[in-house]
Design a protein around this motif. Sequence first.
Motif, mmCIF file in Angstrom:
data_model
loop_
_atom_site.group_PDB
_atom_site.id
_atom_site.type_symbol
_atom_site.label_atom_id
_atom_site.label_comp_id
_atom_site.label_asym_id
_atom_site.label_seq_id
_atom_site.Cartn_x
_atom_site.Cartn_y
_atom_site.Cartn_z
ATOM 1 N N VAL A 174 9.081 -4.949 2.296
ATOM 2 C CA VAL A 174 8.574 -3.852 1.469
ATOM 3 C C VAL A 174 8.801 -2.514 2.176
ATOM 4 O O VAL A 174 9.070 -2.452 3.369
ATOM 5 C CB VAL A 174 7.059 -4.004 1.168
ATOM 6 C CG1 VAL A 174 6.787 -5.186 0.269
ATOM 7 C CG2 VAL A 174 6.263 -4.127 2.473
ATOM 8 N N THR B 265 12.176 4.080 -8.318
ATOM 9 C CA THR B 265 12.804 2.763 -8.215
ATOM 10 C C THR B 265 14.200 2.939 -7.634
ATOM 11 O O THR B 265 14.758 4.039 -7.653
ATOM 12 C CB THR B 265 12.916 2.081 -9.588
ATOM 13 O OG1 THR B 265 13.679 2.920 -10.466
ATOM 14 C CG2 THR B 265 11.537 1.834 -10.199
ATOM 15 N N GLU C 113 11.127 -4.059 -1.508
ATOM 16 C CA GLU C 113 10.354 -3.644 -2.677
ATOM 17 C C GLU C 113 9.666 -2.308 -2.388
ATOM 18 O O GLU C 113 9.148 -2.108 -1.284
ATOM 19 C CB GLU C 113 9.294 -4.703 -3.007
ATOM 20 C CG GLU C 113 8.376 -4.350 -4.165
ATOM 21 C CD GLU C 113 7.227 -5.318 -4.348
ATOM 22 O OE1 GLU C 113 6.374 -5.060 -5.223
ATOM 23 O OE2 GLU C 113 7.169 -6.318 -3.601
ATOM 24 N N LYS D 54 6.673 0.356 -2.886
ATOM 25 C CA LYS D 54 5.259 0.389 -3.251
ATOM 26 C C LYS D 54 4.685 1.787 -3.044
ATOM 27 O O LYS D 54 5.284 2.613 -2.345
ATOM 28 C CB LYS D 54 4.474 -0.608 -2.395
ATOM 29 C CG LYS D 54 4.780 -2.071 -2.700
ATOM 30 C CD LYS D 54 3.720 -2.961 -2.068
ATOM 31 C CE LYS D 54 3.794 -4.375 -2.617
ATOM 32 N NZ LYS D 54 2.574 -5.140 -2.294
#
Length: 495
Positions: free
Chosen positions: A187, A205, A223, A225
């Motif tokens: 992440v 994104t 990912e 966050k």
Amino acid sequence: MPSFVGAIDNGTTSSRFLIFDEKGGLVIGHQLEYRQIFPQPGWVEQDPMDILDSVVTCIDAALRKFELQGHHIKNLKGMGITNQRETVVVWDKNTGKPLHNAIVWSDTRTKDIVRELTESSELGADALMQTCGLPITTYFSAVKLRWLLDNSPEVKEAHDNGTLMFGTVDSWLIYNLTGGVNGGVHVTDVTNASRTMLMDIRKLTWSDECLEFFGINREVLPEIKPSSCLFGNIKYPQGLEDLQGLAIAGCLGDQHAALVGQRCFEVGEAKNTYGTGCFMVFNTGEDIIYSGNGLLTTVGYQFEGEPAAYALEGSIAVAGSAVKWLRDNMGIIKSAEEISELAAGVNDNGGVVFVTAFSGLFAPYWRPDVRGCILGLSQHTTKHHLARATLEATCFQTCAILKAMNNDSGKPLKTLRVDGGLSNSDICMQLQADILGIEVSRPQMRESTALGAATAAAVHLDIGIWRGGFKAFTERIREEKEVLQKFTPSISEQV
């Protein structure tokens, strides 16, 4: 029982772990420098394992000190992470081992790639500006990853086989601290992602346009966050037994963490951090402002459930590292603290000008081809003049950024909040106020970067002064009167 929150602070030359109480006061910490690698002129690398080992050592040492003070580790409720940005780490999904040394943010080996990419678009260096907010330069992560794909067979093979994992330092640390190959989480947060040139700054994104431009597979990316949320829980296989299961609940790039730590939550507030480099960040709120004066458009921070706050940033490649150069390369000083004493030994620079372009010039010039030089030397010159010129170099570059920021924002800054190592120098901060012609404010608690990471974690954990969420916290601090040391200009505008 009292609650505490920790913060990993990985800087360019050292790592730290600090523990804060439930009022945001610093309780204890530990710091450790780690190895810098310079294979060629302009190349800057670090061993990712050195970075990880330094962090784990700092955590362990800080916890031992914490216990010696009579505290209980069980009262540490979680931690945040803040890190040097743009620095690229690549590792193998199957082994968890690095495939190459980390390429550091200040590395300039990608000059040829930058030129090729710039020439490939009609928009030149601004080819992706509207998407990611950043110009194509040697500074950002995507260009460094492209270099690795072109020059490291191991990285290229892993990329093509789907076993490559890419991240900035935060991703590397979280992955290892949450288990590594045994379930480690891959992440990052929006602030670190916004410095890669691969994130759509509006959608928050990964951008297909940017990925295609650089020839990078989406699967290698972490990912994204918010900066304040649950990133994972500690499951470190080689130690930190007392922290197993502890939440990692905050993550921000170092300059964004300093913005949070300095509580610059209102539109128009700005801070300047004097670390290895020097970075001024100006909060623009929910508005994305594209600079016409050589500044960067970036994400300031994002708390879970809240919209992202954006910022303009001016980046200086060399600040504290020039002091380190005087110490380590030239032997003019024995410790960084001596710089102020030397500079105070003269009333002016004696005509000496130090252009500290060890890694080219960043904002607002963006000239990776420029190299450092010292001008105005004479038989009158002493080490005192050189010390003063070193401090002035950062102050004058900050002035250039402030002028650009005032032009972009349309709201001239009246006070500059400061933090970082060089901000501890009274003479440097007075020089800064004189050169800028505005007030410079230094907080009593100087650990703004680590405090920002701790704040992000504590808001999610709902502890201490951060209880009730981000909005409740910001409402409370508006009513507080912060203790600041202020430096006012001693030179009139007419001089």
